[in-house]
Design a protein around this motif. Structure first.
Motif, PDB file in Angstrom:
ATOM      1  N   MET A   1      21.876  20.678 -17.493  1.00 50.90           N
ATOM      2  CA  MET A   1      22.162  21.276 -19.395  1.00 50.90           C
ATOM      3  C   MET A   1      21.206  20.069 -20.752  1.00 50.90           C
ATOM      4  SD  MET A   1      25.729  22.756 -21.464  1.00 50.90           S
ATOM      5  CE  MET A   1      25.805  24.497 -20.157  1.00 50.90           C
ATOM      6  N   HIS A   2      20.642  20.513 -20.985  1.00 55.95           N
ATOM      7  CA  HIS A   2      20.572  19.652 -21.847  1.00 55.95           C
ATOM      8  C   HIS A   2      19.761  20.075 -23.471  1.00 55.95           C
ATOM      9  CE1 HIS A   2      16.596  20.885 -20.550  1.00 55.95           C
ATOM     10  NE2 HIS A   2      16.064  19.861 -21.658  1.00 55.95           N
ATOM     11  N   ILE A   3      20.261  19.320 -24.585  1.00 53.02           N
ATOM     12  CA  ILE A   3      19.518  19.739 -26.133  1.00 53.02           C
ATOM     13  C   ILE A   3      18.087  19.710 -26.546  1.00 53.02           C
ATOM     14  CG2 ILE A   3      19.957  19.602 -28.568  1.00 53.02           C
ATOM     15  CD1 ILE A   3      23.249  18.973 -27.764  1.00 53.02           C
ATOM     16  N   ARG A   4      17.176  20.440 -26.699  1.00 50.67           N
ATOM     17  CA  ARG A   4      16.087  20.563 -26.262  1.00 50.67           C
ATOM     18  C   ARG A   4      16.049  20.084 -28.512  1.00 50.67           C
ATOM     19  NH1 ARG A   4      12.339  22.996 -23.752  1.00 50.67           N
ATOM     20  NH2 ARG A   4      11.032  23.659 -25.013  1.00 50.67           N
ATOM     21  N   LYS A   5      16.849  20.923 -29.091  1.00 48.01           N
ATOM     22  CA  LYS A   5      16.215  20.972 -30.836  1.00 48.01           C
ATOM     23  C   LYS A   5      17.306  20.644 -31.029  1.00 48.01           C
ATOM     24  CE  LYS A   5      13.505  22.975 -34.436  1.00 48.01           C
ATOM     25  NZ  LYS A   5      12.361  23.697 -34.220  1.00 48.01           N
ATOM     26  N   LEU A   6      17.529  19.799 -32.482  1.00 45.49           N
ATOM     27  CA  LEU A   6      18.647  19.997 -33.396  1.00 45.49           C
ATOM     28  C   LEU A   6      18.368  20.383 -34.781  1.00 45.49           C
ATOM     29  CD1 LEU A   6      21.878  19.950 -33.521  1.00 45.49           C
ATOM     30  CD2 LEU A   6      21.235  17.502 -33.738  1.00 45.49           C
ATOM     31  N   ASP A   7      18.809  21.380 -35.304  1.00 50.15           N
ATOM     32  CA  ASP A   7      18.685  21.329 -36.791  1.00 50.15           C
ATOM     33  C   ASP A   7      19.911  21.221 -37.718  1.00 50.15           C
ATOM     34  OD1 ASP A   7      15.845  22.074 -37.055  1.00 50.15           O
ATOM     35  OD2 ASP A   7      16.191  23.100 -35.528  1.00 50.15           O
ATOM     36  N   LEU A   8      19.698  20.476 -38.391  1.00 53.82           N
ATOM     37  CA  LEU A   8      21.062  20.287 -39.203  1.00 53.82           C
ATOM     38  C   LEU A   8      20.920  20.405 -40.961  1.00 53.82           C
ATOM     39  CD1 LEU A   8      22.207  16.705 -38.214  1.00 53.82           C
ATOM     40  CD2 LEU A   8      23.106  19.038 -37.697  1.00 53.82           C
ATOM     41  N   THR A   9      21.582  21.572 -41.294  1.00 49.08           N
ATOM     42  CA  THR A   9      21.324  22.185 -42.817  1.00 49.08           C
ATOM     43  C   THR A   9      22.583  21.661 -43.675  1.00 49.08           C
ATOM     44  OG1 THR A   9      19.596  24.006 -42.595  1.00 49.08           O
ATOM     45  CG2 THR A   9      20.865  24.281 -44.303  1.00 49.08           C
ATOM     46  N   GLN A  10      22.368  20.774 -44.968  1.00 50.64           N
ATOM     47  CA  GLN A  10      23.737  20.798 -46.044  1.00 50.64           C
ATOM     48  C   GLN A  10      24.754  19.890 -44.630  1.00 50.64           C
ATOM     49  OE1 GLN A  10      21.920  23.768 -49.334  1.00 50.64           O
ATOM     50  NE2 GLN A  10      23.644  24.335 -47.928  1.00 50.64           N
ATOM     51  N   PHE A  11      24.394  19.034 -43.968  1.00 53.40           N
ATOM     52  CA  PHE A  11      26.180  18.031 -42.603  1.00 53.40           C
ATOM     53  C   PHE A  11      25.758  17.526 -42.948  1.00 53.40           C
ATOM     54  CE2 PHE A  11      27.475  16.370 -38.973  1.00 53.40           C
ATOM     55  CZ  PHE A  11      28.804  16.954 -39.105  1.00 53.40           C
ATOM     56  N   LYS A  12      26.717  17.191 -44.082  1.00 54.24           N
ATOM     57  CA  LYS A  12      26.922  15.602 -44.221  1.00 54.24           C
ATOM     58  C   LYS A  12      25.597  14.713 -45.316  1.00 54.24           C
ATOM     59  CE  LYS A  12      30.754  13.583 -41.624  1.00 54.24           C
ATOM     60  NZ  LYS A  12      31.449  12.756 -40.485  1.00 54.24           N
ATOM     61  N   ASN A  13      24.649  14.158 -44.697  1.00 53.29           N
ATOM     62  CA  ASN A  13      24.199  13.152 -45.606  1.00 53.29           C
ATOM     63  C   ASN A  13      22.303  13.941 -45.021  1.00 53.29           C
ATOM     64  OD1 ASN A  13      23.573  11.369 -43.435  1.00 53.29           O
ATOM     65  ND2 ASN A  13      22.658   9.850 -44.501  1.00 53.29           N
ATOM     66  N   HIS A  14      22.525  15.137 -44.298  1.00 55.14           N
ATOM     67  CA  HIS A  14      21.585  15.441 -43.892  1.00 55.14           C
ATOM     68  C   HIS A  14      21.215  16.865 -44.485  1.00 55.14           C
ATOM     69  CE1 HIS A  14      20.581  12.897 -40.500  1.00 55.14           C
ATOM     70  NE2 HIS A  14      22.197  12.463 -40.623  1.00 55.14           N
ATOM     71  N   GLU A  15      20.194  16.658 -45.337  1.00 55.13           N
ATOM     72  CA  GLU A  15      19.997  17.917 -46.508  1.00 55.13           C
ATOM     73  C   GLU A  15      19.389  18.708 -45.566  1.00 55.13           C
ATOM     74  OE1 GLU A  15      17.651  19.387 -50.771  1.00 55.13           O
ATOM     75  OE2 GLU A  15      17.808  17.511 -49.694  1.00 55.13           O
ATOM     76  N   GLN A  16      18.813  18.591 -44.836  1.00 59.97           N
ATOM     77  CA  GLN A  16      17.569  19.004 -43.898  1.00 59.97           C
ATOM     78  C   GLN A  16      16.452  18.584 -42.971  1.00 59.97           C
ATOM     79  OE1 GLN A  16      17.409  22.982 -44.382  1.00 59.97           O
ATOM     80  NE2 GLN A  16      16.861  22.327 -42.267  1.00 59.97           N
ATOM     81  N   SER A  17      17.246  18.326 -41.599  1.00 63.43           N
ATOM     82  CA  SER A  17      17.040  17.246 -40.404  1.00 63.43           C
ATOM     83  C   SER A  17      16.737  18.350 -39.110  1.00 63.43           C
ATOM     84  CB  SER A  17      17.765  16.344 -40.697  1.00 63.43           C
ATOM     85  OG  SER A  17      18.316  15.569 -41.509  1.00 63.43           O
ATOM     86  N   SER A  18      15.654  18.031 -38.684  1.00 55.70           N
ATOM     87  CA  SER A  18      15.271  18.443 -37.471  1.00 55.70           C
ATOM     88  C   SER A  18      14.689  17.397 -36.247  1.00 55.70           C
ATOM     89  CB  SER A  18      14.446  19.456 -37.549  1.00 55.70           C
ATOM     90  OG  SER A  18      14.251  20.248 -36.645  1.00 55.70           O
ATOM     91  N   TRP A  19      15.077  17.167 -34.847  1.00 54.35           N
ATOM     92  CA  TRP A  19      14.588  16.620 -33.605  1.00 54.35           C
ATOM     93  C   TRP A  19      14.194  17.670 -32.988  1.00 54.35           C
ATOM     94  CZ3 TRP A  19      18.763  16.018 -37.010  1.00 54.35           C
ATOM     95  CH2 TRP A  19      19.207  14.637 -37.922  1.00 54.35           C
ATOM     96  N   SER A  20      13.281  16.848 -32.409  1.00 56.68           N
ATOM     97  CA  SER A  20      13.576  17.446 -30.534  1.00 56.68           C
ATOM     98  C   SER A  20      13.430  16.842 -29.916  1.00 56.68           C
ATOM     99  CB  SER A  20      11.487  18.434 -30.137  1.00 56.68           C
ATOM    100  OG  SER A  20      11.505  19.428 -31.594  1.00 56.68           O
ATOM    101  N   PHE A  21      14.094  17.053 -28.872  1.00 57.04           N
ATOM    102  CA  PHE A  21      15.194  15.610 -27.912  1.00 57.04           C
ATOM    103  C   PHE A  21      14.265  15.528 -26.621  1.00 57.04           C
ATOM    104  CE2 PHE A  21      18.594  16.529 -30.896  1.00 57.04           C
ATOM    105  CZ  PHE A  21      18.072  15.315 -31.917  1.00 57.04           C
ATOM    106  N   SER A  22      14.473  14.613 -25.916  1.00 53.13           N
ATOM    107  CA  SER A  22      14.193  13.632 -24.492  1.00 53.13           C
ATOM    108  C   SER A  22      15.208  14.652 -23.595  1.00 53.13           C
ATOM    109  CB  SER A  22      14.161  12.782 -24.008  1.00 53.13           C
ATOM    110  OG  SER A  22      14.228  11.898 -22.645  1.00 53.13           O
ATOM    111  N   PRO A  23      15.371  15.391 -22.897  1.00 56.92           N
ATOM    112  CA  PRO A  23      16.469  16.076 -21.809  1.00 56.92           C
ATOM    113  C   PRO A  23      17.083  14.277 -20.998  1.00 56.92           C
ATOM    114  CG  PRO A  23      13.527  15.974 -19.993  1.00 56.92           C
ATOM    115  CD  PRO A  23      13.537  15.412 -21.666  1.00 56.92           C
ATOM    116  N   ASN A  24      16.389  13.297 -21.486  1.00 53.78           N
ATOM    117  CA  ASN A  24      17.244  12.168 -20.533  1.00 53.78           C
ATOM    118  C   ASN A  24      17.614  11.563 -22.057  1.00 53.78           C
ATOM    119  OD1 ASN A  24      16.627  12.760 -17.807  1.00 53.78           O
ATOM    120  ND2 ASN A  24      14.120  12.042 -18.483  1.00 53.78           N
ATOM    121  N   ILE A  25      16.946  10.470 -21.917  1.00 57.36           N
ATOM    122  CA  ILE A  25      17.951   9.405 -23.758  1.00 57.36           C
ATOM    123  C   ILE A  25      17.160   9.643 -24.350  1.00 57.36           C
ATOM    124  CG2 ILE A  25      18.397   7.224 -23.988  1.00 57.36           C
ATOM    125  CD1 ILE A  25      18.267   6.225 -21.347  1.00 57.36           C
TER     126      ILE A  25
END
Length: 360
Positions: A1-25
């Protein structure tokens, strides 16, 4: 199980942020206060529906905004799910998997197994027994719905029983039959909870000691963990004998809400006899033992969050930690650090796939 993508909207200091991740590190580097830890906190919400820093949900909404949204694409073998957490001012927290909205937080917890190692872990050593109880409750609640339900019911009964004791005192009355309504249920739940807490400690003890040795690389440093509880063979009898004491104190003085987890080094409490490096290594070993437990219970690799873990570790302990995570045993790992050069150097020696994100 792993997180492929994360989207943040108005969370703390992240107004609109997005990342695609490696399944490892995956490593986030940047100055203090730039928002690295906030990313890990968002991932923690996806696992446990709350902040790991103890911040209230409403305080994680960006200033002058009315809501925050955390959304992630999760891959589990060949299937994909969208997990989301939405907090809106004045409304109930919304927890969803795809189009299904969980009616209770207890149903949401456990889908994404997670282990966090952070500076907040020092509370497990420096603070009182309640911090250590919350820690073990968090672990068992991720894998055992019956445990979580028993804990919720026990805490509710405890609150009601304490309120009744205060009522008796303020009104100069006493009715033991009314207390018995709570006592029978509390005793049953306490025995169930204590048994599972003890079982957890027994299962992780050897692994915890082994991982500490891999970090410390010093056979003269011997650590241990044990469970200390009032719930023993004669618990029911002792609990009922305590009724007069409880009446005087106006609260329930015996039960699993008084339990503790004892952490020691060379036979003495680590709080008193452990150096900063030893304490940090012990806490990391404790969390890696938690990881091993969740891995074998869930039959999947938990997500591992390492928040600013290299502070107060000497070079050989840092290298030992990197060597540990540089193994196929671990699944997806997220790391934060303030030193880009250090992380580039450490990541450069890894044999598995990794990504580095600079947060500006």
């Amino acid at each position: 199980m792993h997180i492929r993508k994360l989207d943040l909207t108005q969370f703390k200091n992240h107004e609109q942020s997005s990342w695609s991740f490696s399944p490892n590190i995956n490593c986030f580097v940047g100055k203090n206060g730039i928002g690295k830890t906030n990313i890990l906190e968002a991932i923690h919400y996806l696992a446990l529906a709350k902040s790991f820093s103890g911040t209230l949900d409403k305080h994680n909404i960006q200033f002058e905004q009315s809501f925050f949204m955390i959304q992630a694409e999760i891959q589990k073998e060949d299937s994909f799910d969208t997990l989301s957490v939405m907090v809106q001012t004045g409304k109930k927290k919304r927890l969803k998997k795809n189009d299904y909205e969980f009616p209770k937080i207890t149903e949401f917890i456990g889908y994404l197994p997670l282990v966090l190692i952070s500076p907040y872990d020092r509370d497990l050593i420096s603070e009182g027994a309640s911090s250590r109880r919350k820690y073990i409750d968090m672990i068992l609640s991720q894998v055992d719905k019956n445990y979580l339900n028993a804990l919720v019911k026990y805490n509710k009964l405890l609150q009601q029983r304490n309120s009744l004791l205060k009522y008796f005192a303020s009104n100069h009355v006493f009715n033991p039959d009314q207390l018995e309504v709570y006592d029978a249920q509390m005793i049953a739940f306490a025995m169930e909870i204590a048994e599972k807490r003890q079982s957890y400690i027994e299962q992780v003890r050897v692994f915890f000691q082994e991982k500490y040795q891999q970090l410390a690389q010093n056979p003269l440093e011997q650590v241990d963990i044990r469970y200390e509880s009032q719930v023993k063979e004669d618990f029911e009898k002792e609990f009922r004998k305590n009724i007069l004491k409880d009446r005087l104190l106006q609260h329930t003085s015996m039960g699993i809400h008084r339990d503790d987890i004892i952490l020691s080094i060379n036979g003495g409490l680590v709080k008193r006899f452990g150096s900063q490096g030893q304490q940090k290594s012990l806490l990391i070993a404790l969390k890696l033992a938690q990881y091993d437990y969740l891995k074998h219970t869930h039959k999947v690799d938990p997500v591992l969050l390492l928040d600013d873990v290299f502070d107060k570790l000497d070079d050989h302990r840092v290298q030992a930690l990197i060597d540990l995570v540089n193994q196929d045993y671990f699944g997806q790992i997220f790391i934060t650090d303030t030193h880009k050069d250090r992380m580039e150097h450490l990541l450069g020696h890894l044999k598995i796939e990794h990504q580095l994100f600079e947060i500006l």
